[in-house]
Motif scaffolding. Sequence first.
Motif, mmCIF file in Angstrom:
data_model
loop_
_atom_site.group_PDB
_atom_site.id
_atom_site.type_symbol
_atom_site.label_atom_id
_atom_site.label_comp_id
_atom_site.label_asym_id
_atom_site.label_seq_id
_atom_site.Cartn_x
_atom_site.Cartn_y
_atom_site.Cartn_z
ATOM 1 N N ASN A 114 0.824 -1.209 0.000
ATOM 2 C CA ASN A 114 0.000 0.000 0.000
ATOM 3 C C ASN A 114 0.864 1.267 0.000
ATOM 4 O O ASN A 114 0.538 2.249 -0.667
ATOM 5 C CB ASN A 114 -0.936 0.001 1.206
ATOM 6 N N TYR A 160 2.378 1.696 -3.548
ATOM 7 C CA TYR A 160 1.378 1.349 -4.562
ATOM 8 C C TYR A 160 1.793 1.814 -5.966
ATOM 9 O O TYR A 160 1.821 1.019 -6.909
ATOM 10 C CB TYR A 160 0.031 1.962 -4.176
ATOM 11 N N ASP A 161 2.102 3.080 -6.115
ATOM 12 C CA ASP A 161 2.444 3.612 -7.441
ATOM 13 C C ASP A 161 3.691 2.953 -8.003
ATOM 14 O O ASP A 161 3.777 2.676 -9.210
ATOM 15 C CB ASP A 161 2.643 5.126 -7.364
ATOM 16 N N VAL A 216 2.501 -0.776 -8.996
ATOM 17 C CA VAL A 216 1.462 -0.904 -10.021
ATOM 18 C C VAL A 216 1.896 -0.257 -11.330
ATOM 19 O O VAL A 216 1.735 -0.838 -12.411
ATOM 20 C CB VAL A 216 0.132 -0.292 -9.526
ATOM 21 N N TRP A 230 -5.873 -6.532 -11.627
ATOM 22 C CA TRP A 230 -6.069 -5.407 -10.722
ATOM 23 C C TRP A 230 -6.729 -4.234 -11.435
ATOM 24 O O TRP A 230 -7.514 -3.500 -10.838
ATOM 25 C CB TRP A 230 -4.742 -4.972 -10.113
ATOM 26 N N SER A 251 -11.219 0.382 -6.543
ATOM 27 C CA SER A 251 -10.844 1.025 -5.288
ATOM 28 C C SER A 251 -9.438 0.643 -4.867
ATOM 29 O O SER A 251 -9.119 -0.546 -4.737
ATOM 30 C CB SER A 251 -11.828 0.625 -4.176
ATOM 31 N N ARG A 252 -8.614 1.646 -4.671
ATOM 32 C CA ARG A 252 -7.245 1.407 -4.228
ATOM 33 C C ARG A 252 -7.221 0.758 -2.845
ATOM 34 O O ARG A 252 -6.297 0.027 -2.520
ATOM 35 C CB ARG A 252 -6.488 2.734 -4.204
ATOM 36 N N GLU A 253 -8.256 0.989 -2.059
ATOM 37 C CA GLU A 253 -8.331 0.419 -0.715
ATOM 38 C C GLU A 253 -8.421 -1.106 -0.745
ATOM 39 O O GLU A 253 -8.182 -1.775 0.260
ATOM 40 C CB GLU A 253 -9.542 0.988 0.047
ATOM 41 N N PHE A 256 -6.478 -2.987 -2.502
ATOM 42 C CA PHE A 256 -5.230 -3.533 -3.027
ATOM 43 C C PHE A 256 -4.643 -4.634 -2.144
ATOM 44 O O PHE A 256 -4.213 -5.684 -2.638
ATOM 45 C CB PHE A 256 -4.219 -2.401 -3.210
#
Length: 244
Positions: A138, A141-142, A145, A165, A170-172, A174
Amino acid sequence: MKDKWGTRVYIDLYAGAGFSKIEGTGRVLKGSPILALTVQHPFDKYIFCEEDADLLTVLSQRTKRIAPAANVAYVQGNCNAEIDKICSLIPRGSAKDSVLSLCFADPFDFGIKHETIRSLSRFRMDFLVLLAIGMDANRNYDHYVDGPSPKIDEALGNKKWRERWQQRVSREEFSSFLALEFAESMNSLGYLPRKLHQMKQVRSAQKNLPLYHLALFSKAQRAYTLWEEVLKYGTAQKSLGFEG
């Protein structure tokens, strides 16, 4: 399992020094190697791997003091790089001496590689894995991903997870997504399927943020029956004091 198997082996891939100090307090708790050494019915052999040579030396000293009769092998180095040596230390079973192993992996990030798990899975091996996806994935993340990092590719053993993905919104989600992807990678090695509710999610005590999932993987349903009993006594709050 002590009456069902001739030899039982415990493998700790990130062994540490044997004790963990809770940050901001004076409390010191037993780490996984010491807990494994002091169970009511000890394992027949222990394999402790630790990258930090100083920590491994301290663990060796503590082991000799706490469990002097234990059969312990030490491997200094990164478990992914030293997997061949680790595997060479696992006893080969026979018709007269069956071998069951439990491997515990609790990295501080999503750093254990699928190929490491694959090598160990060739033995009769159960896994207890701490998936540090809340603390690592988290926060990065960037980088994982959209960036060039191969860490998650190597942990899952595939690169197609990004395509799956992208179907999420929602990024939440992940960390939960990666936990299920890891379970799928274990399933590809012959381990029984695992759902999210069958893992233990641990959250931070301060902000109640998800930190990691703790998951058992086995090829035997009996192991999961025992795991369900363990989960009844767990708590969702972080209790080991690790600050990622």
